[in-house]
Design a protein around this motif. Structure first.
Motif, PDB file in Angstrom:
ATOM      1  N   THR A 157      72.726  27.024  -4.949  1.00  0.00           N
ATOM      2  CA  THR A 157      72.657  27.175  -6.404  1.00  0.00           C
ATOM      3  C   THR A 157      71.889  28.424  -6.828  1.00  0.00           C
ATOM      4  N   THR A 184      74.456  19.663  -7.215  1.00  0.00           N
ATOM      5  CA  THR A 184      75.267  20.273  -6.157  1.00  0.00           C
ATOM      6  C   THR A 184      76.488  19.419  -5.832  1.00  0.00           C
ATOM      7  N   SER A 225      74.581  30.992  -6.577  1.00  0.00           N
ATOM      8  CA  SER A 225      75.863  30.521  -7.124  1.00  0.00           C
ATOM      9  C   SER A 225      77.007  30.759  -6.141  1.00  0.00           C
TER      10      SER A 225
END
Length: 166
Positions: free
Chosen positions: A55, A30, A58
């Motif tokens: 994540t 990250t 996204s």
């Protein structure tokens, strides 16, 4: 993971309501994403807090609901950039375990670094000075993005006298 795109950044306009900003580039950590905001006066600030990298979806969340900040106003922009550290952390030892996934991750990171270097060298501007650059009448050649600009110093300001675009 594989690196199938050379996209390294996204720039979005604020709209007084959105706090979710998608990214399409691959990241390993990250911390590989740098987030900055730019004011209508073109003052750029790199953020160190009040955002989160999601994540799973996204996307970057800015500002986070917990921050209490208002969504990015109209006239402002937010930039998401993938900037990975230039390191190589894979250590293969003789008679040690061999993980294809670890090797692929290391190769992906090297690809990301190459993309960063390519982007940095493409945006470099080179100036070739011909004479004293503080004296009116001096010339210089500016090379930017493969284009040549021929400039002459007149009354303390550089004036373009010709350009070549290959």
């Amino acid at each position: 993971m594989t690196i199938t795109s050379d996209v390294l950044s996204h720039i979005y306009n604020g709209d007084d309501s959105n706090i979710y900003w998608a990214y399409t580039f691959k990241i390993i950590e990250t911390t590989d994403i740098t987030v900055s905001i730019t004011s209508p006066e073109y003052v750029k600030t790199t953020l160190t807090s009040n955002y989160e990298v999601d994540t799973f979806n996204s996307r970057v969340i800015y500002p986070t609901p917990a921050s209490g900040l208002d969504p990015l106003p109209t006239g402002w922009t937010i930039t998401l950039e993938r900037i990975v550290p230039v390191t190589q952390e894979l250590d293969l030892t003789e008679q040690g375990t061999f993980s294809a996934e670890d090797v692929e991750t290391a190769l992906d990171k090297m690809t990301m670094i190459c993309q960063q270097l390519q982007t940095n060298t493409e945006s470099v501007t080179t100036v070739i000075a011909l004479g004293d650059q503080s004296t009116n009448g001096s010339w210089r050649i500016v090379i930017s993005n493969g284009n040549l600009s021929f400039q002459r110093l007149e009354s303390g300001n550089w004036s373009e006298k010709g350009a070549v675009t290959p």
